[in-house]
Scaffold this motif. Structure first.
Motif, PDB file in Angstrom:
ATOM      1  N   LYS A 234     -62.210 -22.877 -81.616  1.00 36.83           N
ATOM      2  CA  LYS A 234     -61.993 -23.973 -82.562  1.00 36.83           C
ATOM      3  C   LYS A 234     -63.146 -24.120 -83.538  1.00 36.83           C
ATOM      4  O   LYS A 234     -62.936 -24.504 -84.700  1.00 36.83           O
ATOM      5  N   PHE A 235     -64.346 -23.837 -83.073  1.00 42.00           N
ATOM      6  CA  PHE A 235     -65.525 -24.050 -83.915  1.00 42.00           C
ATOM      7  C   PHE A 235     -66.123 -22.746 -84.434  1.00 42.00           C
ATOM      8  O   PHE A 235     -67.254 -22.723 -84.923  1.00 42.00           O
ATOM      9  N   GLY A 236     -65.351 -21.654 -84.328  1.00 43.72           N
ATOM     10  CA  GLY A 236     -65.783 -20.385 -84.901  1.00 43.72           C
ATOM     11  C   GLY A 236     -67.002 -19.778 -84.232  1.00 43.72           C
ATOM     12  O   GLY A 236     -67.826 -19.144 -84.898  1.00 43.72           O
ATOM     13  N   LEU A 237     -67.105 -19.944 -82.916  1.00 37.33           N
ATOM     14  CA  LEU A 237     -68.306 -19.491 -82.208  1.00 37.33           C
ATOM     15  C   LEU A 237     -68.024 -18.371 -81.212  1.00 37.33           C
ATOM     16  O   LEU A 237     -68.911 -18.027 -80.420  1.00 37.33           O
ATOM     17  N   LEU A 238     -66.844 -17.802 -81.241  1.00 34.76           N
ATOM     18  CA  LEU A 238     -66.515 -16.766 -80.268  1.00 34.76           C
ATOM     19  C   LEU A 238     -67.454 -15.560 -80.352  1.00 34.76           C
ATOM     20  O   LEU A 238     -67.764 -14.938 -79.335  1.00 34.76           O
ATOM     21  N   HIS A 239     -67.880 -15.237 -81.572  1.00 38.57           N
ATOM     22  CA  HIS A 239     -68.736 -14.056 -81.708  1.00 38.57           C
ATOM     23  C   HIS A 239     -70.091 -14.240 -81.033  1.00 38.57           C
ATOM     24  O   HIS A 239     -70.780 -13.269 -80.720  1.00 38.57           O
ATOM     25  N   TYR A 240     -70.465 -15.494 -80.743  1.00 34.04           N
ATOM     26  CA  TYR A 240     -71.728 -15.729 -80.044  1.00 34.04           C
ATOM     27  C   TYR A 240     -71.679 -15.232 -78.604  1.00 34.04           C
ATOM     28  O   TYR A 240     -72.724 -14.944 -78.015  1.00 34.04           O
ATOM     29  N   VAL A 241     -70.493 -15.175 -78.040  1.00 32.21           N
ATOM     30  CA  VAL A 241     -70.387 -14.755 -76.644  1.00 32.21           C
ATOM     31  C   VAL A 241     -69.698 -13.404 -76.500  1.00 32.21           C
ATOM     32  O   VAL A 241     -69.439 -12.958 -75.383  1.00 32.21           O
ATOM     33  N   ARG A 242     -69.389 -12.784 -77.611  1.00 35.34           N
ATOM     34  CA  ARG A 242     -68.710 -11.487 -77.559  1.00 35.34           C
ATOM     35  C   ARG A 242     -69.573 -10.345 -78.063  1.00 35.34           C
ATOM     36  O   ARG A 242     -69.367  -9.198 -77.679  1.00 35.34           O
ATOM     37  N   PHE A 243     -70.521 -10.646 -78.917  1.00 36.28           N
ATOM     38  CA  PHE A 243     -71.295  -9.587 -79.544  1.00 36.28           C
ATOM     39  C   PHE A 243     -72.786  -9.886 -79.441  1.00 36.28           C
ATOM     40  O   PHE A 243     -73.199 -11.039 -79.381  1.00 36.28           O
ATOM     41  N   THR A 244     -73.574  -8.827 -79.441  1.00 33.92           N
ATOM     42  CA  THR A 244     -75.026  -8.963 -79.414  1.00 33.92           C
ATOM     43  C   THR A 244     -75.550  -9.164 -80.834  1.00 33.92           C
ATOM     44  O   THR A 244     -75.238  -8.389 -81.729  1.00 33.92           O
ATOM     45  N   THR A 245     -76.323 -10.204 -81.008  1.00 32.57           N
ATOM     46  CA  THR A 245     -76.882 -10.503 -82.324  1.00 32.57           C
ATOM     47  C   THR A 245     -78.215  -9.781 -82.498  1.00 32.57           C
ATOM     48  O   THR A 245     -79.108  -9.929 -81.655  1.00 32.57           O
ATOM     49  N   PRO A 246     -78.368  -8.995 -83.560  1.00 30.03           N
ATOM     50  CA  PRO A 246     -79.657  -8.312 -83.798  1.00 30.03           C
ATOM     51  C   PRO A 246     -80.796  -9.321 -83.905  1.00 30.03           C
ATOM     52  O   PRO A 246     -80.615 -10.431 -84.394  1.00 30.03           O
ATOM     53  N   SER A 247     -81.962  -8.929 -83.448  1.00 26.78           N
ATOM     54  CA  SER A 247     -83.119  -9.828 -83.470  1.00 26.78           C
ATOM     55  C   SER A 247     -83.415 -10.344 -84.876  1.00 26.78           C
ATOM     56  O   SER A 247     -83.804 -11.502 -85.056  1.00 26.78           O
ATOM     57  N   ALA A 248     -83.215  -9.504 -85.867  1.00 24.82           N
ATOM     58  CA  ALA A 248     -83.533  -9.899 -87.249  1.00 24.82           C
ATOM     59  C   ALA A 248     -82.632 -11.027 -87.741  1.00 24.82           C
ATOM     60  O   ALA A 248     -82.997 -11.761 -88.663  1.00 24.82           O
ATOM     61  N   ASP A 249     -81.446 -11.175 -87.134  1.00 26.77           N
ATOM     62  CA  ASP A 249     -80.500 -12.201 -87.586  1.00 26.77           C
ATOM     63  C   ASP A 249     -80.608 -13.502 -86.785  1.00 26.77           C
ATOM     64  O   ASP A 249     -79.873 -14.455 -87.045  1.00 26.77           O
ATOM     65  N   ARG A 250     -81.519 -13.551 -85.824  1.00 30.18           N
ATOM     66  CA  ARG A 250     -81.640 -14.756 -84.996  1.00 30.18           C
ATOM     67  C   ARG A 250     -82.569 -15.763 -85.681  1.00 30.18           C
ATOM     68  O   ARG A 250     -83.707 -15.993 -85.269  1.00 30.18           O
ATOM     69  N   ASN A 251     -82.053 -16.368 -86.734  1.00 32.13           N
ATOM     70  CA  ASN A 251     -82.838 -17.341 -87.493  1.00 32.13           C
ATOM     71  C   ASN A 251     -82.747 -18.724 -86.845  1.00 32.13           C
ATOM     72  O   ASN A 251     -82.204 -18.888 -85.745  1.00 32.13           O
ATOM     73  N   GLY A 252     -83.273 -19.713 -87.526  1.00 26.61           N
ATOM     74  CA  GLY A 252     -83.286 -21.069 -86.982  1.00 26.61           C
ATOM     75  C   GLY A 252     -81.895 -21.617 -86.720  1.00 26.61           C
ATOM     76  O   GLY A 252     -81.654 -22.267 -85.688  1.00 26.61           O
ATOM     77  N   GLU A 253     -80.958 -21.354 -87.636  1.00 23.94           N
ATOM     78  CA  GLU A 253     -79.587 -21.842 -87.450  1.00 23.94           C
ATOM     79  C   GLU A 253     -78.942 -21.182 -86.242  1.00 23.94           C
ATOM     80  O   GLU A 253     -78.283 -21.839 -85.419  1.00 23.94           O
ATOM     81  N   TRP A 254     -79.140 -19.876 -86.096  1.00 25.60           N
ATOM     82  CA  TRP A 254     -78.583 -19.152 -84.947  1.00 25.60           C
ATOM     83  C   TRP A 254     -79.113 -19.730 -83.641  1.00 25.60           C
ATOM     84  O   TRP A 254     -78.370 -19.948 -82.690  1.00 25.60           O
ATOM     85  N   ARG A 255     -80.432 -20.000 -83.585  1.00 29.99           N
ATOM     86  CA  ARG A 255     -81.042 -20.490 -82.358  1.00 29.99           C
ATOM     87  C   ARG A 255     -80.557 -21.896 -82.011  1.00 29.99           C
ATOM     88  O   ARG A 255     -80.391 -22.230 -80.829  1.00 29.99           O
ATOM     89  N   ARG A 256     -80.317 -22.721 -83.025  1.00 35.86           N
ATOM     90  CA  ARG A 256     -79.804 -24.072 -82.756  1.00 35.86           C
ATOM     91  C   ARG A 256     -78.403 -24.006 -82.155  1.00 35.86           C
ATOM     92  O   ARG A 256     -78.081 -24.707 -81.184  1.00 35.86           O
ATOM     93  N   ILE A 257     -77.558 -23.151 -82.731  1.00 35.15           N
ATOM     94  CA  ILE A 257     -76.196 -23.031 -82.215  1.00 35.15           C
ATOM     95  C   ILE A 257     -76.203 -22.415 -80.823  1.00 35.15           C
ATOM     96  O   ILE A 257     -75.483 -22.864 -79.909  1.00 35.15           O
ATOM     97  N   TYR A 258     -77.034 -21.398 -80.637  1.00 37.57           N
ATOM     98  CA  TYR A 258     -77.132 -20.765 -79.323  1.00 37.57           C
ATOM     99  C   TYR A 258     -77.577 -21.768 -78.259  1.00 37.57           C
ATOM    100  O   TYR A 258     -77.032 -21.825 -77.157  1.00 37.57           O
ATOM    101  N   SER A 259     -78.560 -22.584 -78.601  1.00 35.85           N
ATOM    102  CA  SER A 259     -79.043 -23.594 -77.664  1.00 35.85           C
ATOM    103  C   SER A 259     -77.952 -24.601 -77.319  1.00 35.85           C
ATOM    104  O   SER A 259     -77.845 -25.057 -76.172  1.00 35.85           O
ATOM    105  N   CYS A 260     -77.115 -24.932 -78.307  1.00 32.48           N
ATOM    106  CA  CYS A 260     -76.005 -25.855 -78.056  1.00 32.48           C
ATOM    107  C   CYS A 260     -75.000 -25.239 -77.078  1.00 32.48           C
ATOM    108  O   CYS A 260     -74.505 -25.930 -76.173  1.00 32.48           O
ATOM    109  N   ILE A 261     -74.704 -23.956 -77.255  1.00 25.74           N
ATOM    110  CA  ILE A 261     -73.750 -23.290 -76.365  1.00 25.74           C
ATOM    111  C   ILE A 261     -74.291 -23.255 -74.936  1.00 25.74           C
ATOM    112  O   ILE A 261     -73.559 -23.539 -73.978  1.00 25.74           O
TER     113      ILE A 261
END
Length: 248
Positions: free
Chosen positions: A55-82
Motif C-alpha cells: 500500500k505504501f510502495g515499500l515492497l522493494h525494501y524487503v525484496r531487493f538489496t539496496t546498494p550502500s551508495a543509495d542508503r541516504n537519509g531518507e532511505w535510513r528513515r524508512i528502513y528504521s520505520c519498517i
C-alpha cells in the motif's frame, strides 16, 4: 536501490510514500496480528505485513538489496520505520529473545520481515522441539491433542524446521493416551503409510467408537442391575406369600 526508484511489474511499481507520512502511521491499524510463537500465526502476519508494504510502495525494501551508495537519509528513515513496525508486531517474549543488535545493524533490509521473524523464532526453536517431543495426550480429546501437535509442527515449519509426514505420525503415536496403545501397530503397519491427517481421522473414529462402546456397556450394566432387582423383588414376594399360607 534508492527510495525514489520505482520498479515496474510484480507489484513494485508503486512510488514509495514519503518518510514523513510513514513515520506517522500506526502499524497496528494495518497489521492487527501480533506474531506469537504459541499461536503459530506467522503466515497470517506475513499477509497483513506484505499488503501494508504494498500500500505504501515499500515492497522493494524487503525484496531487493539496496546498494550502500543509495542508503541516504531518507532511505535510513524508512528502513528504521519498517524495522520498528516489525518489532512492534512481535509478542514480548519473542522480542526479548531476538538478537536486536543484529537486526539493527543488518546491512540491508532485504527479506527483513522473514529474516527478523526467523531470527526471533530460531532463538526459541529448541524449546519448540522440546514441546513436540514431550507432548502427551493425557485427558485431551483426540481432536484437541492432534490440533495442538499440528500447531507445534506448523511453528517449526515457519522457522525453517519442517517435519516430514512419517515423523509427524510417529510423534502423534508417541504421545497417545496408553488406552490407545493397541492402535499403534495398526497405523504403523499400513501400506501406503498413513499421513498425519489420515492417522488423525483414524484415531478420532477409534475414540468415538470407544465412547460408543462405553455407553453401550453402561446401559447393559444398568439393564442387568434392573433385571436383577426385579427378580429379587419377585422372589421376595413369593417367599412372603408362602410364609403367609403356612401360617394360616
Amino acid at each position: 536501490m534508492a527510495p525514489s526508484t520505482v520498479l515496474s511489474g510484480d507489484g513494485y511499481d508503486i512510488a514509495p510514500t514519503s518518510p514523513s507520512v510513514i513515520q506517522g502511521l500506526s502499524i497496528r491499524h494495518h497489521v492487527p496480528v501480533i506474531i506469537d510463537m504459541d499461536e503459530g500465526n506467522f503466515r497470517q502476519w506475513r499477509l497483513f505485513f506484505k499488503s501494508t508494504l504494498g500500500k505504501f510502495g515499500l515492497l522493494h525494501y524487503v525484496r531487493f538489496t539496496t546498494p550502500s551508495a543509495d542508503r541516504n537519509g531518507e532511505w535510513r528513515r524508512i528502513y528504521s520505520c519498517i524495522v520498528n513496525w516489525i518489532l512492534s508486531t512481535v509478542s514480548t517474549p519473542s522480542t526479548s529473545s531476538a538478537p536486536s543488535a543484529a537486526i539493527v545493524t543488518m546491512p540491508s533490509p532485504c527479506g527483513t520481515p522473514s529474516k527478523i521473524y526467523s531470527r526471533t523464532m530460531r532463538c526459541s526453536a529448541s524449546s519448540t522441539w522440546r514441546q513436540l517431543r514431550s507432548l502427551q495426550q493425557g485427558d485431551m480429546t483426540m481432536n484437541d491433542y492432534c490440533t495442538k501437535l499440528k500447531r507445534i509442527v506448523d511453528q517449526l515449519r515457519d522457522i525453517g524446521h519442517p517435519i516430514s509426514e512419517p515423523s509427524q505420525v510417529l510423534n502423534l503415536l508417541r504421545g497417545l493416551n496408553p488406552r490407545y496403545r493397541y492402535v499403534k501397530p495398526v497405523i504403523t503397519s499400513k501400506y501406503p503409510p498413513h499421513t498425519f491427517q489420515s492417522a488423525r481421522s483414524f484415531l478420532i473414529l477409534e475414540e468415538l467408537s470407544a465412547q460408543h462402546n462405553a455407553i453401550s456397556d453402561a446401559n447393559q450394566a444398568l439393564h442387568a442391575d434392573s433385571s436383577n432387582n426385579s427378580s429379587n423383588s419377585a422372589s421376595s414376594g413369593n417367599k412372603d406369600g408362602s410364609s403367609s399360607s403356612n401360617a394360616s
